[in-house]
Design a protein around this motif. Sequence first.
Motif, PDB file in Angstrom:
ATOM      1  N   TYR A   1       0.835  -1.205   0.000  1.00 58.10           N
ATOM      2  CA  TYR A   1       0.000   0.000   0.000  1.00 58.10           C
ATOM      3  C   TYR A   1       0.871   1.257   0.000  1.00 58.10           C
ATOM      4  O   TYR A   1       0.620   2.203  -0.756  1.00 58.10           O
ATOM      5  CB  TYR A   1      -0.916  -0.017   1.223  1.00 58.10           C
TER       6      TYR A   1
ATOM      7  N   VAL B   1       2.486   1.658  -3.473  1.00 55.32           N
ATOM      8  CA  VAL B   1       1.528   2.145  -4.461  1.00 55.32           C
ATOM      9  C   VAL B   1       1.330   3.651  -4.285  1.00 55.32           C
ATOM     10  O   VAL B   1       1.302   4.411  -5.265  1.00 55.32           O
ATOM     11  CB  VAL B   1       0.177   1.418  -4.345  1.00 55.32           C
ATOM     12  N   SER B   2       1.204   4.083  -3.062  1.00 57.20           N
ATOM     13  CA  SER B   2       1.019   5.506  -2.774  1.00 57.20           C
ATOM     14  C   SER B   2       2.180   6.322  -3.319  1.00 57.20           C
ATOM     15  O   SER B   2       1.988   7.368  -3.957  1.00 57.20           O
ATOM     16  CB  SER B   2       0.882   5.719  -1.268  1.00 57.20           C
TER      17      SER B   2
ATOM     18  N   THR C   1      -4.503   0.121  -5.064  1.00 58.70           N
ATOM     19  CA  THR C   1      -3.905  -0.988  -4.320  1.00 58.70           C
ATOM     20  C   THR C   1      -4.800  -2.210  -4.375  1.00 58.70           C
ATOM     21  O   THR C   1      -4.329  -3.339  -4.603  1.00 58.70           O
ATOM     22  CB  THR C   1      -3.663  -0.583  -2.856  1.00 58.70           C
TER      23      THR C   1
END
Length: 324
Positions: free
Chosen positions: A226, A229-230, A281
């Motif tokens: 996560y 991805v951010s 995500t």
Amino acid sequence: MNYHEIYLYINEEETPMEIQDYIKKTITLIPNVSIKQSWENGYHICLFGEIGDIKEEITKDLQQLLARYPSKQYDEQQFRQKYSTISQYFQKEKSLNEIYQNKVMVPEKPNIQLFQNEGQVHLYLKIHLAFDRIFLPKYWRKNDIEEISREIYPFFSKLPDKTLSEEYKLYSNGFVSHLSHYVGFLHSIKEEMRGPIKQSFKQRKAQLGELLVEENALFHELQEIYKQVSAAIEREEMNFISPQNVTDVKDITKDASDYHQAFFQNEALLALVLHDVVLTTNKWVLNVLYEKLILLQLKPIDKFFMNYVFSSTRFKDEFQEVFE
């Protein structure tokens, strides 16, 4: 990037234990190497990742093992009939032209070209590795979706939850993709079958009991994904559509359910989700999880049951007609 793929075309219903053990040992000992299983050009296992200079050694080992422990031959015509619909849906009709059995192949151009940049390749591989670290001992064994659901539920349940559009019932949380896939499944089957399947899922969910949200090893693995991805979205290396483009996605989803199409066919909604970290995500994690469910010997109906369970814990009031 020293990325390679090795395809082992072998009957998925009869993968010799010796080959299973070799593959598990290989991905345990070699960093950044994973496996998946699929049907294109015949049942196969794909060993992929940063294999590097030992590609030839692994290929030779697999060829020798396959010569000693070949899998049972299956009827190619029946195979083509079985996968004709799915090949058309995903526009992979050419994948049924040649069917390979008991053969090892190393493509000159691996599927890395399907991604838009190396960052996406690294992310895809890292998600696979995260699931491998948890599920590797369970591959090629009979599993139940209830146990797998308990394992992965904490991650989806603890993702941020917000409303993107009240008018269109558009949300950003860990259950949106599950709802979308469950609705798409209902849309794909005959109307007279929907009621019995809903009732069956409802009964199975009651037997499943309460799903715990306690953090576990997989939760921490996927939390790192996560964060990555951010960071990738912030660097503009990916978005919700990646690794595809908008035109391709719209073409694929034109026959999907109205709710599923809403993400892609409505420009205003697409703008809301395009750089959403949670939805992006979810998409990437679920796509890899679905590939791993095959190795866990779970059936497609089990996947949709998981979608039902997860989405109904969050959306029952907003989409009552879907679940009742």
